[in-house]
Design a protein around this motif. Structure first.
Motif, PDB file in Angstrom:
ATOM      1  N   MET A  87      -4.394  11.778   5.757  1.00  0.00           N
ATOM      2  CA  MET A  87      -3.069  12.339   6.016  1.00  0.00           C
ATOM      3  C   MET A  87      -2.766  13.472   5.048  1.00  0.00           C
ATOM      4  N   ARG A  88      -3.208  13.336   3.805  1.00  0.00           N
ATOM      5  CA  ARG A  88      -3.019  14.403   2.826  1.00  0.00           C
ATOM      6  C   ARG A  88      -3.810  15.649   3.228  1.00  0.00           C
ATOM      7  N   GLN A  89      -5.019  15.450   3.761  1.00  0.00           N
ATOM      8  CA  GLN A  89      -5.821  16.582   4.223  1.00  0.00           C
ATOM      9  C   GLN A  89      -5.119  17.315   5.366  1.00  0.00           C
ATOM     10  N   VAL A  90      -4.575  16.548   6.313  1.00  0.00           N
ATOM     11  CA  VAL A  90      -3.866  17.160   7.440  1.00  0.00           C
ATOM     12  C   VAL A  90      -2.648  17.925   6.932  1.00  0.00           C
ATOM     13  N   ARG A  91      -1.886  17.288   6.042  1.00  0.00           N
ATOM     14  CA  ARG A  91      -0.684  17.935   5.505  1.00  0.00           C
ATOM     15  C   ARG A  91      -1.057  19.197   4.739  1.00  0.00           C
ATOM     16  N   LYS A  92      -2.144  19.138   3.984  1.00  0.00           N
ATOM     17  CA  LYS A  92      -2.577  20.276   3.174  1.00  0.00           C
ATOM     18  C   LYS A  92      -2.998  21.461   4.040  1.00  0.00           C
ATOM     19  N   SER A  93      -3.489  21.179   5.240  1.00  0.00           N
ATOM     20  CA  SER A  93      -3.916  22.264   6.126  1.00  0.00           C
ATOM     21  C   SER A  93      -2.740  23.153   6.500  1.00  0.00           C
ATOM     22  N   GLY A  94      -1.519  22.583   6.436  1.00  0.00           N
ATOM     23  CA  GLY A  94      -0.320  23.372   6.703  1.00  0.00           C
ATOM     24  C   GLY A  94      -0.033  23.625   8.168  1.00  0.00           C
ATOM     25  N   ARG A  95      -0.903  23.155   9.046  1.00  0.00           N
ATOM     26  CA  ARG A  95      -0.706  23.406  10.471  1.00  0.00           C
ATOM     27  C   ARG A  95       0.161  22.345  11.135  1.00  0.00           C
TER      28      ARG A  95
ATOM     29  N   ARG B  21      -7.791  -8.488   2.145  1.00  0.00           N
ATOM     30  CA  ARG B  21      -7.112  -7.578   1.218  1.00  0.00           C
ATOM     31  C   ARG B  21      -7.956  -6.363   0.832  1.00  0.00           C
ATOM     32  N   PRO B  22      -9.224  -6.544   0.427  1.00  0.00           N
ATOM     33  CA  PRO B  22     -10.015  -5.356   0.060  1.00  0.00           C
ATOM     34  C   PRO B  22     -10.150  -4.351   1.208  1.00  0.00           C
ATOM     35  N   GLY B  23     -10.358  -4.841   2.416  1.00  0.00           N
ATOM     36  CA  GLY B  23     -10.471  -3.955   3.569  1.00  0.00           C
ATOM     37  C   GLY B  23      -9.174  -3.225   3.855  1.00  0.00           C
ATOM     38  N   LEU B  24      -8.053  -3.927   3.720  1.00  0.00           N
ATOM     39  CA  LEU B  24      -6.746  -3.309   3.934  1.00  0.00           C
ATOM     40  C   LEU B  24      -6.498  -2.205   2.911  1.00  0.00           C
ATOM     41  N   LEU B  25      -6.782  -2.490   1.650  1.00  0.00           N
ATOM     42  CA  LEU B  25      -6.579  -1.492   0.594  1.00  0.00           C
ATOM     43  C   LEU B  25      -7.467  -0.268   0.811  1.00  0.00           C
ATOM     44  N   GLU B  26      -8.716  -0.483   1.205  1.00  0.00           N
ATOM     45  CA  GLU B  26      -9.630   0.624   1.465  1.00  0.00           C
ATOM     46  C   GLU B  26      -9.164   1.427   2.679  1.00  0.00           C
ATOM     47  N   SER B  27      -8.715   0.742   3.719  1.00  0.00           N
ATOM     48  CA  SER B  27      -8.206   1.420   4.911  1.00  0.00           C
ATOM     49  C   SER B  27      -6.996   2.278   4.571  1.00  0.00           C
ATOM     50  N   ALA B  28      -6.093   1.746   3.787  1.00  0.00           N
ATOM     51  CA  ALA B  28      -4.899   2.492   3.388  1.00  0.00           C
ATOM     52  C   ALA B  28      -5.278   3.705   2.544  1.00  0.00           C
ATOM     53  N   ARG B  29      -6.257   3.546   1.675  1.00  0.00           N
ATOM     54  CA  ARG B  29      -6.709   4.659   0.837  1.00  0.00           C
ATOM     55  C   ARG B  29      -7.283   5.775   1.705  1.00  0.00           C
TER      56      ARG B  29
ATOM     57  N   VAL C  54       0.856  -1.178   0.000  1.00  0.00           N
ATOM     58  CA  VAL C  54       0.000   0.000   0.000  1.00  0.00           C
ATOM     59  C   VAL C  54       0.892   1.229   0.000  1.00  0.00           C
ATOM     60  N   GLN C  55       0.374   2.311  -0.517  1.00  0.00           N
ATOM     61  CA  GLN C  55       1.139   3.548  -0.569  1.00  0.00           C
ATOM     62  C   GLN C  55       0.405   4.620   0.235  1.00  0.00           C
ATOM     63  N   ILE C  56       1.128   5.196   1.206  1.00  0.00           N
ATOM     64  CA  ILE C  56       0.573   6.245   2.057  1.00  0.00           C
ATOM     65  C   ILE C  56       1.577   7.394   2.086  1.00  0.00           C
ATOM     66  N   LEU C  57       1.131   8.557   1.666  1.00  0.00           N
ATOM     67  CA  LEU C  57       1.998   9.741   1.572  1.00  0.00           C
ATOM     68  C   LEU C  57       3.325   9.432   0.878  1.00  0.00           C
ATOM     69  N   GLU C  58       3.215   8.922  -0.309  1.00  0.00           N
ATOM     70  CA  GLU C  58       4.375   8.633  -1.167  1.00  0.00           C
ATOM     71  C   GLU C  58       5.332   7.578  -0.601  1.00  0.00           C
ATOM     72  N   LYS C  59       4.938   6.878   0.427  1.00  0.00           N
ATOM     73  CA  LYS C  59       5.773   5.795   0.958  1.00  0.00           C
ATOM     74  C   LYS C  59       5.034   4.483   0.784  1.00  0.00           C
ATOM     75  N   GLU C  60       5.797   3.456   0.409  1.00  0.00           N
ATOM     76  CA  GLU C  60       5.213   2.139   0.254  1.00  0.00           C
ATOM     77  C   GLU C  60       5.407   1.319   1.517  1.00  0.00           C
TER      78      GLU C  60
ATOM     79  N   ALA D 220       0.526  11.662  10.778  1.00  0.00           N
ATOM     80  CA  ALA D 220      -0.100  10.359  11.026  1.00  0.00           C
ATOM     81  C   ALA D 220      -0.894  10.373  12.327  1.00  0.00           C
ATOM     82  N   VAL D 221      -0.330  10.970  13.368  1.00  0.00           N
ATOM     83  CA  VAL D 221      -1.022  11.026  14.658  1.00  0.00           C
ATOM     84  C   VAL D 221      -2.294  11.853  14.546  1.00  0.00           C
ATOM     85  N   MET D 222      -2.218  13.004  13.898  1.00  0.00           N
ATOM     86  CA  MET D 222      -3.402  13.852  13.754  1.00  0.00           C
ATOM     87  C   MET D 222      -4.485  13.157  12.921  1.00  0.00           C
ATOM     88  N   ALA D 223      -4.087  12.496  11.848  1.00  0.00           N
ATOM     89  CA  ALA D 223      -5.061  11.774  11.027  1.00  0.00           C
ATOM     90  C   ALA D 223      -5.702  10.645  11.836  1.00  0.00           C
ATOM     91  N   ALA D 224      -4.892   9.926  12.606  1.00  0.00           N
ATOM     92  CA  ALA D 224      -5.413   8.825  13.429  1.00  0.00           C
ATOM     93  C   ALA D 224      -6.370   9.365  14.492  1.00  0.00           C
TER      94      ALA D 224
END
Length: 102
Positions: free
Chosen positions: A41-49, A27-35, A11-17, A57-61
């Motif tokens: 995480m992209r939303q948190v990063r985009k907020s810039g805060r 497998r389908p649940g894992l792929l959906e969870s990773a997506r 799975v790829q999360i924030l450009e890391k595999e 990762a902590v904020m997204a979790a």
């Protein structure tokens, strides 16, 4: 009788595999969870805060867990209301009023 052996899934999360082993039926649940995690995480990063992968990762979790807890609380409230309605219907059907008669 076939056994489901864990198989690696990438799975790829924030450009890391990340390579994770899971049963084929998971497998389908894992792929959906990773997506979903990647999206959050992209939303948190985009907020810039928040800076830094660990903090993102902590904020997204934390956001995901908060939403899950909120959903759980709402489901508990709905279940409680349904139980109350079921009891009222049951009392109405059996002729019980729930209040003492003199």
């Amino acid at each position: 009788m076939s056994e489901d052996h864990p198989t690696p899934v990438t799975v790829q999360i924030l450009e890391k595999e990340y390579r994770i082993s899971c049963a084929p039926e998971e497998r389908p649940g894992l792929l959906e969870s990773a997506r979903i995690l990647d999206e959050r995480m992209r939303q948190v990063r985009k907020s810039g805060r928040v800076l830094g992968g660990d903090r993102i990762a902590v904020m997204a979790a934390l956001n995901l867990i908060y939403e899950l807890m909120h959903e759980r609380d709402q489901q508990t409230q709905v279940a409680s209301r349904l139980k109350g309605l079921q009891e009222r219907v049951s009392h109405a059907v059996t002729g019980e009023s729930g209040t003492p008669t003199a």
